[in-house]
Structures are given as structure tokens and as C-alpha cells.
Design a protein around this motif. Structure first.
Motif, PDB file in Angstrom:
ATOM      1  N   TRP A 263     -46.026   9.615  89.529  1.00  0.00           N
ATOM      2  CA  TRP A 263     -45.295   8.728  90.438  1.00  0.00           C
ATOM      3  C   TRP A 263     -44.285   7.849  89.730  1.00  0.00           C
ATOM      4  O   TRP A 263     -43.525   7.140  90.379  1.00  0.00           O
ATOM      5  CB  TRP A 263     -46.289   7.829  91.199  1.00  0.00           C
ATOM      6  CG  TRP A 263     -46.888   8.519  92.368  1.00  0.00           C
ATOM      7  CD1 TRP A 263     -47.993   9.291  92.362  1.00  0.00           C
ATOM      8  CD2 TRP A 263     -46.404   8.518  93.710  1.00  0.00           C
ATOM      9  NE1 TRP A 263     -48.229   9.779  93.615  1.00  0.00           N
ATOM     10  CE2 TRP A 263     -47.270   9.318  94.469  1.00  0.00           C
ATOM     11  CE3 TRP A 263     -45.318   7.910  94.349  1.00  0.00           C
ATOM     12  CZ2 TRP A 263     -47.092   9.534  95.828  1.00  0.00           C
ATOM     13  CZ3 TRP A 263     -45.146   8.130  95.694  1.00  0.00           C
ATOM     14  CH2 TRP A 263     -46.024   8.940  96.426  1.00  0.00           C
TER      15      TRP A 263
ATOM     16  N   SER B 226     -47.560   9.331 103.636  1.00  0.00           N
ATOM     17  CA  SER B 226     -47.538   9.800 102.239  1.00  0.00           C
ATOM     18  C   SER B 226     -46.282  10.613 101.967  1.00  0.00           C
ATOM     19  O   SER B 226     -45.628  10.429 100.938  1.00  0.00           O
ATOM     20  CB  SER B 226     -48.736  10.691 101.929  1.00  0.00           C
ATOM     21  OG  SER B 226     -49.915  10.044 102.211  1.00  0.00           O
ATOM     22  N   VAL B 287     -50.722   5.463  98.565  1.00  0.00           N
ATOM     23  CA  VAL B 287     -50.946   6.872  98.900  1.00  0.00           C
ATOM     24  C   VAL B 287     -52.417   7.235  98.788  1.00  0.00           C
ATOM     25  O   VAL B 287     -52.959   7.946  99.637  1.00  0.00           O
ATOM     26  CB  VAL B 287     -50.082   7.769  97.998  1.00  0.00           C
ATOM     27  CG1 VAL B 287     -50.471   9.224  98.155  1.00  0.00           C
ATOM     28  CG2 VAL B 287     -48.628   7.605  98.339  1.00  0.00           C
ATOM     29  N   ARG B 291     -54.761   8.595 101.711  1.00  0.00           N
ATOM     30  CA  ARG B 291     -55.434   9.889 101.604  1.00  0.00           C
ATOM     31  C   ARG B 291     -56.897   9.739 102.006  1.00  0.00           C
ATOM     32  O   ARG B 291     -57.442  10.536 102.756  1.00  0.00           O
ATOM     33  CB  ARG B 291     -55.333  10.408 100.176  1.00  0.00           C
ATOM     34  CG  ARG B 291     -55.780  11.839  99.991  1.00  0.00           C
ATOM     35  CD  ARG B 291     -55.539  12.282  98.574  1.00  0.00           C
ATOM     36  NE  ARG B 291     -56.267  11.464  97.621  1.00  0.00           N
ATOM     37  CZ  ARG B 291     -57.550  11.654  97.292  1.00  0.00           C
ATOM     38  NH1 ARG B 291     -58.225  12.628  97.852  1.00  0.00           N
ATOM     39  NH2 ARG B 291     -58.149  10.879  96.424  1.00  0.00           N
ATOM     40  N   ARG B 292     -57.527   8.664 101.503  1.00  0.00           N
ATOM     41  CA  ARG B 292     -58.940   8.461 101.854  1.00  0.00           C
ATOM     42  C   ARG B 292     -59.113   8.231 103.340  1.00  0.00           C
ATOM     43  O   ARG B 292     -60.037   8.741 103.956  1.00  0.00           O
ATOM     44  CB  ARG B 292     -59.483   7.262 101.074  1.00  0.00           C
ATOM     45  CG  ARG B 292     -59.673   7.689  99.648  1.00  0.00           C
ATOM     46  CD  ARG B 292     -60.281   6.659  98.811  1.00  0.00           C
ATOM     47  NE  ARG B 292     -60.011   7.024  97.432  1.00  0.00           N
ATOM     48  CZ  ARG B 292     -60.523   6.421  96.395  1.00  0.00           C
ATOM     49  NH1 ARG B 292     -61.321   5.412  96.565  1.00  0.00           N
ATOM     50  NH2 ARG B 292     -60.234   6.816  95.186  1.00  0.00           N
TER      51      ARG B 292
END
Lengths: 438, 303
Positions: A263, B226, B287, B291-292
């Protein structure tokens, strides 16, 4: 079977025994229509993006491909003020059409050349013409500008007058170059990109040893990319294995160490390597302080090939770890345990049982890293010095410095061909659907 | 990864050696990113730790390079720091202007890429999508084709259509580069999508629009966000296309860094790098949380 269909759609049995829907249409046709409608619906969702990508991506790439065979510099001139296109060297092109390649230029040819040069000088297009022929026969740009200055005052016989102005005009190579520059499309830039040229008779020959750079650079790009891929595999395999075998709670924490570089800005990572590796940088300081090397012999690790390899390995490592991880995670540890219980040593169990199961990950990661490495531009440009430059840097050089756009486009097209081939292979072996990001 | 009880001494040694090797590789991954942080507070114009920094002497550290980010390019940097000084910095400082350009370009490119990409991902994940594989390959290709080739093509295309040196041109190019990331993340979210939910909504009388906004959208939103963040980072970090198609006064942060590294690398670059590292840590955290959340929503694996 019939019951299931009947449950899905209200059907009635027509007199001839075929299934129909409630409004009397044959079931098969109604189903086909519904499917076609669904297909159209799905397709319409994709159409806006597809159009957008065609305009902002496919058309520009097509334009680049057409630029690589564009040959107009010698025979057409675009007026900057009016936007009109003016033909150049009309008579000379006529002479080339009437005479076979390799014909000794006669008086008519020289007369056409003189007229063409005078006209081109008149509309200030002579620089463009000279530059175009200079690509084929180096050192001829001044020949064109110099002779064109005298062309207006020339009188017959033109052959003598032109050869008087400069003897170099007798060189058959120049005539061959002008002939090939008169054609509407050319593959000459591809020849140049492969270190080939045409001799006076139009045969394809290799260029002189000291001017042959492109094949060497293509070779270097592929060799360095392969080396970088191998390095990422050597470094990525152990940590992917560790991440895959740790419990999820721990591996998710460690995964952050892989994802953070992913990132972080490419320029930041490149800058860090400059800071770390330069001769007054942190790594050299550490080595001097620990007495490994002497202050006078600091290692040159940046602005050369080593710098490119180290920085690119670091930057591309996450692209190797992520596919490896996603293949290793579902591997059942009981296979290795079974092998051990059957008497295999840990090395044999790893080599014969575990490693073969990771091959899809190695293939996916390796191909992805290789594809990305082949086209790298920023990192080699900043840390590569002269020995660490890749083919992309040469494309940028021809775009921005030498302004030989057609050659840049030809080199870019060759690189594009190689990348698309690898991409096709990737899609075949891995499938782009399986591309994952973190 | 626990060591089995039957391991031989050699295997034990190898096991610990392996852990050390892994630690070193993780160090190789993360150290170059973290090293710029302390170095950006260097009081001297060097790229290495000075004696004073190593002995943790406060005079060895300073904010001078961060200050330079503000003052570089200002009309009157020496003036007292009141409202007019800040107005001057906001209007003239080179890095602030670059940041403004980067944010404007990144914002619009992200909106464009996310909107078009999500729509297409919805279509692509339907089982009845025709030519699915080919279309997917085309839409992902901007990520695979080397940037220098895309930039070269865009240079020819934009100079013949008048889009060169315009914001619209750069935004369109950056949106194209961000689209593959949106498609990949959104289709990944849609893989586990339970289509009986939309059918249930329809059977309860919801029209397709209501179903989309009330059922589908909340479920795929984490993936969409995301994807949008990926697209933003792609644009925020992109320099090659900008170098080829932007005007000279259209500076962005990466372009300014690129120029800084090529011409005269100064520790000011390190302070920019530090700020960017902090931003990327923030984005990564977002992010990961998304995602979780998405996994919990869809009841996939426990994170």
C-alpha cells in the motif's frame, strides 16, 4: 423431470403434446427468450465500462501501434498554423515508383531531389525530412539542411550541382533510405528496434556492433526480470509458508507486514532504497561501523544494476507472497504428517509431498512478478544508473529526449506483444478471476 | 507451526534457523519503509543517522524539513506566521499545490472508476454474462500492460484529440488504471453473494431498484469501498502517465517527488515520504477493517 419444469413455470399441455406456457407459447422459446433477456441485462451493465476502456485504453494503444508503422515524415508535412497537410518530395517519389530498387540515380532523380529540397526548405519542413533519413543513415541530417540551402539557386545539370554541394549524395545507402521512407507504411522502425537495417540493395542486415543496443536491452530486461522473479520466490516462499501455517490470529498480524509495502507509494519505497544504499547511506554506515568494510571502500550499491535488483525485488515481493499464501493456506498439514509416519525424512516429506502442492502458487506468483518486472520504468530510472536501465527506460528516452516517436512506438509494441503473450499464459494457467489483492 | 515432539535435534536447529530467516525477510520488507520516518526529523541535510540522533540528543532532531514543505514556493516565507502567512502557503507553496492537484485528480478518478467498475462487476458476476472471460481480460489489462506503454499510447491519443494538458485527460487515464482494482475487489465480494436474498426481496414485492439499494448494496459496500481506496491509491501514486500527458504546471505529489529525486534529493523528500507512509497505514487499516466486516456480514471465515 416434467414435474420440475411444471413447477417452475405454469405450463399446460397442448394438444400436440408439446409443453407451453400459460399464454400458449412453447416453453422452449419462452425459456430461450428469458435467458436472452438476462444475458442482455448482464451485458448492459458492463457496456459503459467497456466503452470507457475502449476510448481511454484500447484506442490509444491502437494509435501507438499505428505510429510504429507510420512513415509520413518524409512525404507529408502538417502546417502548424493552418493545420493543412502538404505533400513533400512529390517528384522524387514519382521517380522511385518508376524505377526499380537499386537503379543508379539519373539526372531526373537529382532534379526531383533538388526541387523537393528547395520546396521543403521553403515551407520549413527540411528538418523533419533530414531527421527521418537520419534515423536510417546517421549523420545525414546536416546533409539535408546544408544542401537545401543551395537547392534554390541550383541549375541543370542537377546531378553535378548536388554532388558539388556535397559528395555524400552519391552514397547508395542514402538513396535506399529515401526510397524506403517514401512508402506509405514501413516496418523499418521494427527493424531498427531489432538492431537491423537495410543496405543499399534493400537487404536486411545487422547494424554495426557498436550501434546494436536494443536486442541487448531486451535481453537484459528479460534476464533481470527472471532474476528478480527468482529472488522474490526465494524470499517469498519461507514467509508465505510461515503465514500459511500459523494460526489465523497471528498470521493476520504478520500479513500486515506484507501488505503495508503493497500500500505504500512506489516512489516512497524507491526513495527509501536510495537512502539506505547510497555510499553515505545507512547500510554502508552500518558496515563501516561494524568494521566489515573500510571507510574508503564503501560499496556502490545504488545507481547500478544491483540497485535495480534490490529495489525491484523488495517492491514486487508482495505480488509473490500473496498468491503463494492463498495456495498454501488450504493445504492440509496431515499429508506431510502422513508422509513422516510412513518413514519419510522431513526433507523428503517437504520435497515430495508439500512442494508439489504449492506449484500452482509458484506459477501464479512467478508469472505475475515477471509480467510486472518486464515493464518496470520508475524504479530503474531512479536507482538504475546506466547499467540498470530496462527497455521501458529506452522507450521513455525516445519519447522525451530523442523524439523518435515511431521507434519508441515500435519498441513499445514489441514489449506489449511479449507482455500480452505472458498475460494470455497467465489467464490459461491461473485464470484472471483468481487474481487477489490482499 | 509448532515443532512436533518427535523432532530430531537437527530438525530443531533448522526450525529455529527458519524462524530467524523469516524474521530477516520481514525486516527486509518493512525496514525500508520505516527507516524514512526517523530520518525525516534529521536536523542536518544528511540521509543517515548523525551522532546526535543516535545518542537521542533532542538537538539532533528537528521539524525543519516539514517546515520546508510549507515554505517552498511561498512568496514571503519569512513573514510572521499569521493568517496571511498561512494564506500565502495555501496559495503558493509548491507541495501544497501538488497535494491539491493529487487530491482533485484522485477524487474524480476514484468516483469514475468505482461507479463504472462496480456496475461492470455486477454484470460480470452474473452467470449468464456472455464473453465473460474475454471481457474480464480486457478490463483487467490496464493493470498488466506496462505503464510506459499506456502512457505512450495516451500521449499520441491525447495530442491528436486535444485532451493533453487537461485535468479531464489525466482523470480519465487514472480512472482506467484504477478500474481493474475495483473489478477485482467487487467481484471477489460477489463470489460469496447469496442470490436467494435478492429473490426473497423480489418475492416480498420489492422492485429491482429497491432490492439493489436495500439488499445488494449494503452487502457489497465493504468491497466497493476497498476497491475505491485501491483506485484512489493507484491515482495518488501514479507518475508515468502524468509525466507524459500533463502540462508543466500540473504538478502532483508523485511528480514533485520524482523531480526532487532526479534533480537534488533533499531530506524534504523524506518528510513527504513519511506523510505518505502514515496515509498508507491509515488506508491499510481501513481496508483490513472493511474486509473483516464484509466477511462477518457474509458469514465466511472468521478473521
Amino acid at each position: 423431470m416434467t414435474d420440475a419444469v411444471a413447477a417452475a413455470a405454469p405450463t399446460t399441455r397442448a394438444t400436440d403434446g408439446r409443453l407451453t406456457t400459460a399464454d400458449g407459447k412453447p416453453l422452449k422459446a419462452a425459456l430461450a427468450r428469458a435467458q436472452a433477456r438476462n444475458k442482455r441485462r448482464a451485458f448492459f451493465l458492463v457496456v459503459p465500462l467497456l466503452l470507457f476502456v475502449v476510448v481511454t485504453f484500447l484506442v490509444p494503444i491502437g494509435q501507438m501501434l499505428s505510429m510504429s508503422v507510420n512513415n509520413s515524415a518524409f512525404y507529408s508535412w502538417k502546417d502548424r498554423d493552418t493545420g493543412d497537410t502538404i505533400p513533400l518530395m512529390v517528384d522524387l517519389r514519382g521517380w522511385f515508383n518508376e524505377n526499380e530498387p537499386g537503379t543508379e540515380p539519373d539526372e531526373a532523380a537529382y532534379a526531383a531531389l533538388a526541387a523537393g529540397l528547395a520546396h521543403a526548405r521553403d515551407i520549413k519542413a527540411i528538418g523533419q525530412i533530414g531527421t527521418r533519413i537520419n534515423y536510417e543513415v546517421s549523420g545525414t541530417r546536416s546533409l539535408f539542411t546544408g544542401t537545401s540551402r543551395k537547392a534554390e539557386r541550383m541549375e541543370p545539370p542537377y546531378k553535378e550541382a548536388i554532388l558539388d554541394a556535397d559528395e555524400e549524395w552519391a552514397d547508395p545507402e542514402i538513396w535506399a533510405a529515401m526510397r524506403s521512407a517514401s512508402k506509405a507504411f514501413t516496418l523499418d522502425f521494427y527493424l531498427a528496434a531489432l538492431d537491423r537495417t537495410r543496405d543499399a540493395d534493400g537487404n536486411i542486415v545487422k547494424v554495426d556492433e557498436e550501434r546494436a543496443v536494443y536486442i541487448l536491452l531486451f535481453q537484459r530486461t528479460f534476464v533481470l526480470s527472471a532474476l528478480i522473479t527468482l529472488m522474490t520466490l526465494i524470499l517469498g516462499f519461507p514467509i508465505a509458508h510461515l503465514l500459511a501455517t500459523l494460526p489465523l490470529r497471528h498470521s493476520n498480524l504478520l500479513m500486515i507486514l506484507v501488505l503495508l509495502p503493497f500500500w505504500t507509494s512506489l516512489l516512497v519505497r524507491t526513495t527509501s532504497w536510495i537512502v539506505l544504499l547510497q555510499s553515505q547511506g545507512v547500510v554502508n554506515d552500518l558496515w563501516v561501523a561494524s568494521g566489515l568494510i573500510d571507510d574508503g571502500n564503501r560499496l556502490q550499491m545504488i545507481y547500478n544494476r544491483t540497485g535495480t535488483i534490490i529495489a525491484m525485488t523488495h517492491i514486487l515481493l508482495p505480488f509473490m507472497v500473496l498468491p503463494l499464501y492463498s495456495v498454501m493456506r488450504p493445504i492440509d498439514p496431515s499429508y506431510v504428517r502422513a508422509a513422516r509416519s510412513l518413514g519419510a525424512t522431513s526433507w523428503t516429506a517437504f520435497r515430495r509431498v508439500y512442494l508439489p502442492q504449492t506449484v500452482p502458487g509458484i506459477g501464479a506468483g512467478g508469472l505475475l512478478v515477471f509480467i510486472l518486472a518486464v515493464g518496470y520504468y520508475i524504479t530503474p530510472a531512479l536507482v538504475g544508473g546506466s547499467s540498470g536501465q530496462l527497455i521501458s527506460n529506452l522507450i521513455a528516452f525516445h519519447m522525451q529526449k530523442s523524439l523518435n516517436w515511431s521507434l519508441a512506438a515500435a519498441l513499445a509494441s514489441l514489449l506489449l506483444g511479449a507482455v500480452l503473450l505472458l498475460y494470455w499464459l497467465y489467464d490459461r494457467l491461473v485464470g484472471i478471476d483468481n487474481l487477489k489483492l490482499g | 507451526m509448532a515443532l512436533p515432539s518427535y523432532a530430531s535435534p537437527l530438525e530443531k536447529i533448522w526450525h529455529y534457523l527458519y524462524l530467524v530467516i523469516c524474521a530477516l525477510i520481514f525486516l527486509f520488507l518493512i525496514a525500508p519503509i520505516l527507516i524514512v520516518v526517523p530520518l525525516s526529523f534529521n536536523a542536518e541535510p544528511y540521509f543517515t543517522f548523525t551522532e546526535k540522533m543516535l545518542s537521542l540528543d533532542p538537538t539532533g532532531y528537528s521539524m525543519r524539513w516539514y517546515d520546508l514543505l510549507l515554505t517552498f514556493g511561498m512568496e514571503n516565507p519569512e513573514a510572521p506566521r499569521d493568517a496571511s502567512w498561512w494564506a500565502d502557503a495555501w496559495a503558493n507553496a509548491a507541495w501544497i499545490n501538488a497535494a491539491k492537484n493529487s487530491v482533485i485528480i484522485g477524487f474524480f478518478a476514484t468516483i469514475l472508476a468505482t461507479f463504472l467498475g462496480t456496475l461492470a462487476a455486477l454484470g460480470l458476476s452474473r452467470p449468464e454474462m456472455p464473453f465473460r472471460r474475454t471481457i474480464m481480460a480486457i478490463l483487467i489489462s490496464p493493470m498488466i500492460v506496462p505503464l510506459i506503454i499506456t502512457a505512450t499510447g495516451l500521449f499520441f491519443f491525447y495530442s491528436s484529440t486535444g485532451l493533453a494538458n487537461t485535468y479531464i485527460g489525466i482523470i480519465m487515464a487514472h480512472a482506467t488504471l484504477g478500474i481493474p482494482f475495483v473489478i477485482i475487489t467487487v467481484t471477489a465480494t460477489l463470489v460469496g453473494f447469496d442470490h436467494s436474498l435478492t429473490r426473497a426481496a423480489a418475492s416480498l414485492g420489492a422492485d429491482p431498484t429497491t432490492t439493489f439499494f436495500k439488499i445488494t448494496m449494503p452487502l457489497i459496500l465493504p468491497g466497493v469501498i476497498s476497491g475505491a481506496l485501491f483506485a484512489f491509491v493507484t491515482s495518488f501514486d501514479e507518475v508515468v502517465v502524468v509525466l507524459f500527458v500533463a502540462a508543466h504546471d500540473q504538478q502532483t505529489i508523485p511528480r514533485q517527488m520524482w523531480n526532487g529525486i532526479r534533480e537534488q534529493i533533499s531530506p524534504a523528500i523524506l518528510s513527504v515520504a513519511t506523510i505518505l507512509v502514515v496515509i498508507s497505514i491509515a488506508l491499510l487499516t481501513t481496508v483490513e477493517l472493511l474486509r473483516r466486516r464484509s466477511e462477518k456480514l457474509r458469514g465466511v471465515s472468521p478473521g
